[in-house]
Design a protein around this motif. Structure first.
Motif, short mmCIF file in Angstrom:
data_model
loop_
_atom_site.label_atom_id
_atom_site.label_comp_id
_atom_site.label_asym_id
_atom_site.label_seq_id
_atom_site.Cartn_x
_atom_site.Cartn_y
_atom_site.Cartn_z
N THR A 1 21.33 5.79 21.60
CA THR A 1 22.37 6.19 22.55
C THR A 1 22.39 7.71 22.64
OG1 THR A 1 24.12 6.38 20.89
CG2 THR A 1 23.78 4.20 21.88
N TYR A 2 23.05 8.17 23.68
CA TYR A 2 23.16 9.61 23.91
C TYR A 2 23.76 10.31 22.69
CZ TYR A 2 24.68 14.01 25.96
OH TYR A 2 24.89 15.33 26.21
N ASN A 3 24.83 9.76 22.13
CA ASN A 3 25.50 10.40 20.98
C ASN A 3 24.60 10.43 19.75
OD1 ASN A 3 27.85 11.05 22.33
ND2 ASN A 3 28.77 9.05 21.93
N GLU A 4 23.80 9.40 19.54
CA GLU A 4 22.87 9.40 18.41
C GLU A 4 21.82 10.49 18.56
OE1 GLU A 4 22.94 4.63 17.28
OE2 GLU A 4 21.46 5.39 18.68
N ILE A 5 21.31 10.62 19.78
CA ILE A 5 20.30 11.66 20.03
C ILE A 5 20.93 13.05 19.87
CG2 ILE A 5 18.83 12.67 21.81
CD1 ILE A 5 18.43 9.77 22.84
N LEU A 6 22.13 13.22 20.40
CA LEU A 6 22.81 14.51 20.27
C LEU A 6 23.04 14.86 18.81
CD1 LEU A 6 24.09 16.87 21.80
CD2 LEU A 6 26.23 15.58 21.83
N ASN A 7 23.41 13.90 18.01
CA ASN A 7 23.61 14.13 16.58
C ASN A 7 22.30 14.56 15.91
OD1 ASN A 7 25.03 14.13 14.10
ND2 ASN A 7 24.19 12.12 13.63
N GLN A 8 21.19 13.95 16.30
CA GLN A 8 19.89 14.34 15.74
C GLN A 8 19.52 15.76 16.16
OE1 GLN A 8 17.18 11.32 17.08
NE2 GLN A 8 17.99 9.77 15.69
N ILE A 9 19.83 16.11 17.40
CA ILE A 9 19.50 17.44 17.90
C ILE A 9 20.29 18.51 17.15
CG2 ILE A 9 19.70 18.96 19.93
CD1 ILE A 9 19.11 16.41 21.62
N GLU B 1 13.56 24.86 17.13
CA GLU B 1 13.20 23.51 17.60
C GLU B 1 14.10 23.08 18.75
OE1 GLU B 1 11.51 21.44 13.54
OE2 GLU B 1 13.69 21.55 13.80
N GLN B 2 15.38 23.46 18.69
CA GLN B 2 16.30 23.15 19.79
C GLN B 2 15.87 23.85 21.07
OE1 GLN B 2 20.08 24.31 18.14
NE2 GLN B 2 20.47 22.29 17.29
N LEU B 3 15.46 25.11 20.97
CA LEU B 3 15.00 25.83 22.15
C LEU B 3 13.74 25.20 22.73
CD1 LEU B 3 15.61 29.52 21.04
CD2 LEU B 3 16.82 28.25 22.80
N ARG B 4 12.83 24.80 21.86
CA ARG B 4 11.60 24.15 22.32
C ARG B 4 11.93 22.83 23.01
NH1 ARG B 4 7.93 22.54 17.84
NH2 ARG B 4 8.14 20.42 18.50
N LEU B 5 12.90 22.09 22.47
CA LEU B 5 13.33 20.84 23.08
C LEU B 5 13.91 21.07 24.47
CD1 LEU B 5 13.83 17.78 22.89
CD2 LEU B 5 16.01 18.31 21.79
N ILE B 6 14.71 22.11 24.62
CA ILE B 6 15.28 22.44 25.92
C ILE B 6 14.18 22.72 26.94
CG2 ILE B 6 16.60 24.18 27.20
CD1 ILE B 6 18.38 24.41 24.71
N GLN B 7 13.20 23.49 26.53
CA GLN B 7 12.09 23.81 27.43
C GLN B 7 11.32 22.54 27.82
OE1 GLN B 7 9.97 26.69 25.10
NE2 GLN B 7 11.21 28.40 25.83
N ASP B 8 11.05 21.68 26.85
CA ASP B 8 10.33 20.45 27.13
C ASP B 8 11.12 19.52 28.05
OD1 ASP B 8 8.24 21.34 25.59
OD2 ASP B 8 8.79 20.16 23.82
N LEU B 9 12.44 19.44 27.83
CA LEU B 9 13.28 18.61 28.69
C LEU B 9 13.32 19.16 30.12
CD1 LEU B 9 16.29 17.79 26.34
CD2 LEU B 9 14.61 16.19 27.25
N ALA B 10 13.38 20.49 30.24
CA ALA B 10 13.38 21.09 31.57
C ALA B 10 12.10 20.75 32.32
CB ALA B 10 13.57 22.60 31.46
N ILE B 11 10.98 20.80 31.63
CA ILE B 11 9.70 20.45 32.25
C ILE B 11 9.70 18.99 32.68
CG2 ILE B 11 7.23 20.13 31.79
CD1 ILE B 11 7.43 22.65 29.99
N LEU B 12 10.19 18.11 31.80
CA LEU B 12 10.25 16.68 32.11
C LEU B 12 11.11 16.41 33.34
CD1 LEU B 12 9.63 13.72 31.16
CD2 LEU B 12 11.79 13.87 29.89
N VAL B 13 12.27 17.03 33.40
CA VAL B 13 13.17 16.83 34.54
C VAL B 13 12.55 17.39 35.81
CG1 VAL B 13 15.42 17.47 35.50
CG2 VAL B 13 15.24 16.72 33.12
N ARG B 14 11.93 18.57 35.74
CA ARG B 14 11.29 19.15 36.93
C ARG B 14 10.22 18.21 37.48
NH1 ARG B 14 10.07 24.06 34.13
NH2 ARG B 14 12.03 25.09 33.89
N HIS B 15 9.43 17.61 36.58
CA HIS B 15 8.37 16.70 37.02
C HIS B 15 8.97 15.44 37.69
CE1 HIS B 15 4.71 18.63 35.39
NE2 HIS B 15 5.59 19.19 34.57
#
Length: 79
Positions: free
Chosen positions: A3-11, A18-32
């Protein structure tokens, strides 16, 4: 499926880099995904300047920020 809350807790337990790298990777995924769904309405933004050090304040590292703030407030209070 997590769930969203479980993922947020892991983040929250990741290191800041690592959080900054995750943000960059998510931005690329969403852009695609957006580009795939709306190919005519999407423009790839220009690559931002990677020099992030300039955004971390204007004080030299050897100055105590709290002492500086108190000094400025004292200057404001002077008649």
């Amino acid at each position: 499926m997590s769930t969203y809350n479980e993922i947020l807790n892991q983040i929250e337990h990741l290191k800041p880099d690592e959080q900054l790298r995750l943000i960059q990777d998510l931005a690329i995924l969403v852009r695609h995904r957006v580009a795939a769904n709306f190919p005519n309405n999407f423009q790839e933004p220009s690559v931002p300047d990677r020099n992030l050090d300039r955004w971390f304040g204007f004080l030299p590292k050897q100055i105590d920020a709290l002492a500086f703030q108190l000094q400025v407030r004292q200057e404001w209070d002077r008649p």
